[in-house]
Design an enzyme around this catalytic site. Structure first.
Site, PDB file in Angstrom:
ATOM      1  N   ASN A  17      -3.691  -1.825 100.094  1.00 43.28           N
ATOM      2  CA  ASN A  17      -4.983  -1.311 100.566  1.00 43.28           C
ATOM      3  C   ASN A  17      -6.014  -2.402 100.307  1.00 43.28           C
ATOM      4  O   ASN A  17      -6.418  -2.612  99.170  1.00 43.28           O
ATOM      5  CB  ASN A  17      -5.308  -0.025  99.794  1.00 43.28           C
ATOM      6  CG  ASN A  17      -6.688   0.508 100.110  1.00 43.28           C
ATOM      7  OD1 ASN A  17      -7.356   0.038 101.019  1.00 43.28           O
ATOM      8  ND2 ASN A  17      -7.117   1.503  99.336  1.00 43.28           N
ATOM      9  N   TRP A  18      -6.410  -3.070 101.366  1.00 45.89           N
ATOM     10  CA  TRP A  18      -7.335  -4.205 101.194  1.00 45.89           C
ATOM     11  C   TRP A  18      -8.779  -3.752 101.031  1.00 45.89           C
ATOM     12  O   TRP A  18      -9.661  -4.556 100.793  1.00 45.89           O
ATOM     13  CB  TRP A  18      -7.200  -5.178 102.379  1.00 45.89           C
ATOM     14  CG  TRP A  18      -5.856  -5.847 102.461  1.00 45.89           C
ATOM     15  CD1 TRP A  18      -4.798  -5.692 101.592  1.00 45.89           C
ATOM     16  CD2 TRP A  18      -5.407  -6.778 103.465  1.00 45.89           C
ATOM     17  NE1 TRP A  18      -3.727  -6.467 102.002  1.00 45.89           N
ATOM     18  CE2 TRP A  18      -4.079  -7.140 103.146  1.00 45.89           C
ATOM     19  CE3 TRP A  18      -5.996  -7.321 104.607  1.00 45.89           C
ATOM     20  CZ2 TRP A  18      -3.325  -8.026 103.916  1.00 45.89           C
ATOM     21  CZ3 TRP A  18      -5.257  -8.209 105.377  1.00 45.89           C
ATOM     22  CH2 TRP A  18      -3.935  -8.563 105.033  1.00 45.89           C
ATOM     23  N   LYS A  19      -9.029  -2.475 101.225  1.00 45.66           N
ATOM     24  CA  LYS A  19     -10.385  -1.910 101.094  1.00 45.66           C
ATOM     25  C   LYS A  19     -11.374  -2.730 101.933  1.00 45.66           C
ATOM     26  O   LYS A  19     -10.992  -3.235 102.986  1.00 45.66           O
ATOM     27  CB  LYS A  19     -10.776  -1.823  99.613  1.00 45.66           C
ATOM     28  CG  LYS A  19      -9.715  -1.066  98.797  1.00 45.66           C
ATOM     29  CD  LYS A  19     -10.136  -0.715  97.410  1.00 45.66           C
ATOM     30  CE  LYS A  19      -8.996   0.016  96.711  1.00 45.66           C
ATOM     31  NZ  LYS A  19      -9.343   0.458  95.368  1.00 45.66           N
ATOM     32  N   HIS A  37      -8.641   8.824 100.386  1.00 45.26           N
ATOM     33  CA  HIS A  37      -8.697   7.947  99.212  1.00 45.26           C
ATOM     34  C   HIS A  37      -9.839   8.412  98.300  1.00 45.26           C
ATOM     35  O   HIS A  37     -10.880   8.868  98.771  1.00 45.26           O
ATOM     36  CB  HIS A  37      -8.917   6.496  99.664  1.00 45.26           C
ATOM     37  CG  HIS A  37      -8.755   5.533  98.535  1.00 45.26           C
ATOM     38  ND1 HIS A  37      -9.751   5.293  97.615  1.00 45.26           N
ATOM     39  CD2 HIS A  37      -7.692   4.777  98.157  1.00 45.26           C
ATOM     40  CE1 HIS A  37      -9.305   4.422  96.711  1.00 45.26           C
ATOM     41  NE2 HIS A  37      -8.060   4.097  97.023  1.00 45.26           N
ATOM     42  N   GLU A  91     -12.049   6.872  96.777  1.00 46.94           N
ATOM     43  CA  GLU A  91     -13.355   6.245  97.033  1.00 46.94           C
ATOM     44  C   GLU A  91     -14.067   6.949  98.178  1.00 46.94           C
ATOM     45  O   GLU A  91     -15.290   7.049  98.192  1.00 46.94           O
ATOM     46  CB  GLU A  91     -13.161   4.742  97.315  1.00 46.94           C
ATOM     47  CG  GLU A  91     -12.844   3.990  96.026  1.00 46.94           C
ATOM     48  CD  GLU A  91     -11.985   2.748  96.191  1.00 46.94           C
ATOM     49  OE1 GLU A  91     -11.846   2.243  97.318  1.00 46.94           O
ATOM     50  OE2 GLU A  91     -11.440   2.285  95.169  1.00 46.94           O
ATOM     51  N   GLU A 119      -2.853   8.903  92.942  1.00 45.03           N
ATOM     52  CA  GLU A 119      -3.725   7.851  92.410  1.00 45.03           C
ATOM     53  C   GLU A 119      -4.698   8.454  91.403  1.00 45.03           C
ATOM     54  O   GLU A 119      -5.755   8.972  91.805  1.00 45.03           O
ATOM     55  CB  GLU A 119      -4.513   7.195  93.550  1.00 45.03           C
ATOM     56  CG  GLU A 119      -3.653   6.497  94.577  1.00 45.03           C
ATOM     57  CD  GLU A 119      -4.396   5.336  95.228  1.00 45.03           C
ATOM     58  OE1 GLU A 119      -3.880   4.223  95.193  1.00 45.03           O
ATOM     59  OE2 GLU A 119      -5.501   5.552  95.744  1.00 45.03           O
ATOM     60  N   GLY A 151      -8.468   0.223  89.929  1.00 46.47           N
ATOM     61  CA  GLY A 151      -9.340  -0.936  89.749  1.00 46.47           C
ATOM     62  C   GLY A 151      -9.783  -1.144  88.310  1.00 46.47           C
ATOM     63  O   GLY A 151     -10.700  -1.919  88.043  1.00 46.47           O
ATOM     64  N   SER A 175      -4.035   0.258  89.627  1.00 42.46           N
ATOM     65  CA  SER A 175      -3.762  -0.944  88.821  1.00 42.46           C
ATOM     66  C   SER A 175      -2.277  -1.330  88.791  1.00 42.46           C
ATOM     67  O   SER A 175      -1.756  -1.737  87.754  1.00 42.46           O
ATOM     68  CB  SER A 175      -4.320  -0.782  87.403  1.00 42.46           C
ATOM     69  OG  SER A 175      -5.726  -0.639  87.448  1.00 42.46           O
ATOM     70  N   GLY A 193      -4.053  -1.897  95.395  1.00 46.92           N
ATOM     71  CA  GLY A 193      -5.364  -2.382  95.802  1.00 46.92           C
ATOM     72  C   GLY A 193      -5.527  -3.853  95.439  1.00 46.92           C
ATOM     73  O   GLY A 193      -5.076  -4.743  96.168  1.00 46.92           O
ATOM     74  N   GLY A 194      -6.125  -4.114  94.295  1.00 47.41           N
ATOM     75  CA  GLY A 194      -6.472  -5.477  93.881  1.00 47.41           C
ATOM     76  C   GLY A 194      -5.327  -6.475  94.014  1.00 47.41           C
ATOM     77  O   GLY A 194      -5.520  -7.593  94.516  1.00 47.41           O
TER      78      GLY A 194
HETATM   79  P1  PGA Z   1      -6.001  -0.838  92.511  1.00 45.17           P
HETATM   80  O1  PGA Z   1      -6.375   0.144  93.719  1.00 45.17           O
HETATM   81  O2  PGA Z   1      -4.579  -1.264  92.697  1.00 45.17           O
HETATM   82  O3  PGA Z   1      -6.983  -1.984  92.645  1.00 45.17           O
HETATM   83  O4  PGA Z   1      -6.204  -0.064  91.249  1.00 45.17           O
HETATM   84  C1  PGA Z   1      -5.455   1.097  94.210  1.00 45.17           C
HETATM   85  C2  PGA Z   1      -6.081   1.911  95.300  1.00 45.17           C
HETATM   86  O5  PGA Z   1      -7.268   2.226  95.223  1.00 45.17           O
HETATM   87  O6  PGA Z   1      -5.405   2.274  96.298  1.00 45.17           O
END
Ligand code: PGA
Length: 254
Positions: free
Chosen positions: A9-11, A95, A97, A167, A173, A213, A234-235
């Site tokens: 997930n590149w956000k 998600h 967010e 999640e 993050g 993470s 994500g990251g």
């Molecule tokens: P993260 O994000 O790996 O940076 O914790 C995961 C996500 O939000 O899908």
């Protein structure tokens, strides 16, 4: 056997040139890797260029959101048919967010999910508790509420086509990953819930990713758990090398 699925997930990161560069690198690193579904989810603006870069490759492309109406007066929104037109095969819905910053509710997640399914996109549906909810002992209540609300009204057939991402918000993050035991416990709970809501077959078929993470260092112990079928990253998906390492480690540790 459920096929593992690793999604990045590149956000809200990467211009299309940056996105093409990482797609090209992933292509080289992962060309020979089979036995795992690999997905990258760039921002809308890079979907088409990444899809083109990955044509005929073993890496699929997904979007990060979808509207439930096909077209019309919905300024700023993008529909499932538009995503398909850009080469997307998956879409992340609900998600945390989006739930936290953009007013996403179970009801809207459910509508997005149905639109995705109706157009043949595979939805990756995110569920999970925040820190206050975990500390208050409400983890399972929140997961149940997210699953029941987001999946309301689906037929068994439809439910069998989704991917769920557990999640925990406190792990996203933050560098604070759920322990493999904490994640397994939540995944097993989701699987039992799927059996109650749909059937044992659906529960046995649906892939449940862990997200929060995930790194090349911790993927092996997570994916080794019986109910963890992959990861939403994500990251660590923003550079090709760690993401490719996660994909390969997931395959060898499952
Ligand atoms: P993260 O994000 O790996 O940076 O914790 C995961 C996500 O939000 O899908």
């Amino acid at each position: 056997m459920r096929k593992p699925i690793i999604a990045g997930n590149w956000k809200m990161n990467k211009t299309s040139l940056e996105a093409i560069a990482i797609a090209e690198e992933l292509k080289r690193d992962l060309v020979d890797v089979g036995g795992v579904d690999i997905v990258v989810c760039p921002p809308f603006t890079a979907l088409q260029s990444v899809s083109e870069a990955l044509t005929d490759m073993n890496i699929a492309v997904g979007a990060q959101n979808v509207h439930w109406v096909d077209n019309g007066a919905f300024t700023g929104e993008i529909s499932a048919s538009m995503l398909k037109d850009f080469g997307a095969r998956y879409v992340i819905v609900g998600h945390s967010e989006r739930r936290q910053y953009f007013g996403e509710t179970n009801e809207t997640v459910n509508k997005r999910l149905r639109a995705a399914l109706a157009h043949g996109l595979t939805p990756i549906v995110c569920v999970g508790e925040n820190l206050a909810e975990r500390e208050a002992g409400k983890t399972f209540d929140v997961i149940k509420n997210h699953c029941e609300g987001s999946l309301a009204g689906l037929s068994g057939d439809e439910a069998g086509r989704i991917v769920i991402a557990y999640e925990p918000v406190w792990a996203i993050g933050t560098g604070r990953t759920a322990t493999p035991q904490q994640a397994q416990e939540a995944h097993a709970f989701i699987r039992q819930l799927l059996e109650k809501l749909f059937s044992a077959d659906v529960a046995g078929d649906v892939r449940i990713q862990y997200g929060g993470s995930v790194t090349p260092e911790n993927i092996a112990s997570l994916i080794a758990q019986p109910d963890i079928d992959g990861a939403l990253v994500g990251g660590a998906s923003l550079k090709a090398q760690p993401f490719a390492t996660i994909v390969k480690a997931a395959l060898s540790s499952k």
